[in-house]
Design an enzyme around this catalytic site. Sequence first.
Site, PDB file in Angstrom:
ATOM      1  N   HIS A  73      29.196  16.696 -94.095  1.00 46.47           N
ATOM      2  CA  HIS A  73      29.252  15.447 -94.848  1.00 46.47           C
ATOM      3  C   HIS A  73      28.006  14.625 -94.578  1.00 46.47           C
ATOM      4  CE1 HIS A  73      30.318  11.168 -95.479  1.00 46.47           C
ATOM      5  NE2 HIS A  73      30.996  11.651 -96.510  1.00 46.47           N
ATOM      6  N   HIS A  74      27.639  14.485 -93.311  1.00 42.84           N
ATOM      7  CA  HIS A  74      26.357  13.868 -92.966  1.00 42.84           C
ATOM      8  C   HIS A  74      25.973  14.252 -91.546  1.00 42.84           C
ATOM      9  CE1 HIS A  74      28.971  10.567 -91.281  1.00 42.84           C
ATOM     10  NE2 HIS A  74      28.020  10.538 -90.364  1.00 42.84           N
ATOM     11  N   GLN A 147      24.473  14.754 -84.222  1.00 41.15           N
ATOM     12  CA  GLN A 147      25.876  14.560 -84.604  1.00 41.15           C
ATOM     13  C   GLN A 147      26.074  15.078 -86.028  1.00 41.15           C
ATOM     14  OE1 GLN A 147      27.558  10.705 -86.040  1.00 41.15           O
ATOM     15  NE2 GLN A 147      28.765  10.767 -84.152  1.00 41.15           N
ATOM     16  N   HIS A 149      29.052  15.517 -89.038  1.00 42.02           N
ATOM     17  CA  HIS A 149      30.392  15.173 -89.516  1.00 42.02           C
ATOM     18  C   HIS A 149      30.878  16.273 -90.449  1.00 42.02           C
ATOM     19  CE1 HIS A 149      32.954  12.311 -92.250  1.00 42.02           C
ATOM     20  NE2 HIS A 149      33.708  13.148 -91.554  1.00 42.02           N
ATOM     21  N   HIS A 218      23.700   4.258 -97.303  1.00 36.83           N
ATOM     22  CA  HIS A 218      24.845   5.135 -97.031  1.00 36.83           C
ATOM     23  C   HIS A 218      26.149   4.375 -97.234  1.00 36.83           C
ATOM     24  CE1 HIS A 218      27.321   8.298 -95.291  1.00 36.83           C
ATOM     25  NE2 HIS A 218      27.879   7.394 -94.513  1.00 36.83           N
ATOM     26  N   HIS A 220      30.518   5.647 -98.451  1.00 34.79           N
ATOM     27  CA  HIS A 220      31.351   6.759 -98.893  1.00 34.79           C
ATOM     28  C   HIS A 220      31.547   6.623-100.407  1.00 34.79           C
ATOM     29  CE1 HIS A 220      32.907   7.234 -94.484  1.00 34.79           C
ATOM     30  NE2 HIS A 220      31.649   7.561 -94.651  1.00 34.79           N
ATOM     31  N   MET A 294      31.962   2.979 -95.454  1.00 34.11           N
ATOM     32  CA  MET A 294      30.851   2.537 -94.612  1.00 34.11           C
ATOM     33  C   MET A 294      29.877   1.770 -95.499  1.00 34.11           C
ATOM     34  SD  MET A 294      29.869   5.594 -91.959  1.00 34.11           S
ATOM     35  CE  MET A 294      30.979   6.042 -90.613  1.00 34.11           C
TER      36      MET A 294
END
Length: 343
Positions: A73-74, A147, A149, A218, A220, A294
């Site tokens: 997703h990111h 990281q 997601h 950014h 959603h 977000m």
Amino acid sequence: MEAALRHMLALLLALQLGPRGAAAYKVDKYSLLMPNVRPNRPELYLCTPIKVDPSKPYYIVGFEPNATMSTAHHMLLYGCKFPGSQKSVWNCGEMAEHDDYLETSNPCGEGSQIIYAWARDAPKLELPEGVGFMVGGKSPIQYLVLQVHYAHIEKFKDGSTDNSGIFLHYTERPLNKLAGVILLGTAGEIPPRAEEHMETSCKITERKKIYPFAYRTHTHSLGKIVSGYRVRKGENGKDNWVLLGKRNPLTPQMFYPVFNKEPIVYGDRLAARCTMKSTRDRYTEIGPTNNDEMCNFYLMYWVENDTPLKKKYCFSLGPPNYYWETAHEFNYIPDEEASSLNA
């Protein structure tokens, strides 16, 4: 004659390409990838770290993603003084719950800052000539933490694994233009069946001159427009709003060139707005999953012969507790421009 013409064309090409095209310094590549992980549930955030050589500094000058939105997703790349875990992989969601299989911790244990972000099949990013993120050596970034997601896990149910990540382009040549990122964002909630403005701002309180060069938005699925500004008080008390970037956040979430490269200085304010439109019959809160939202505006900049801002994050409480207008921080707010691509 032909040889002379070829020589002239080569010279013109070298002048157009500039120093990097003429191999001003050697650039190497480092692979920071997930170690063939197998996500076991939707909306999982996984982190993996690398320790940077503390004996000398390195300068990251480019980011080449190795991922697709069908898998990730990111992705975020954190710079840390210490990582959140000493494990090779751990559960690092912002609101991570206890995990029976993996250690649960934040991406960074100390000194957290975001230096790169990717989503929606964004292409690679090369920094301007002579600009780089300093890591290792005496810099505050002694670890890099990737990281990822994983919003959906259907493709891993057959036992497949994943090595999404980033190829880091770096040089060992010292650079005097050091890059930094400040992230503007909000908390808050979006009412059902409503359009909402999620807004944030903060004042530059460090006596530095920062040169913005790229921005990234950014959200959603409810985000429609994200815009970011530099706001400076004029002599007559009228705020001067300079648009740094504006975009539909559902397009590829890469870093784009800023609209205005004028330096940002002590006393200026940074401000960002996300225009959100809900088609849901419930409140939507800020959070890490696709059911949440977000509101983020990333500003990438460089400083010359100086260190980047100590301030890395600029967050507000968001709606219904914070708006530009009710905070009484601004005047002459560009309301229509901030929420329309056509204005």
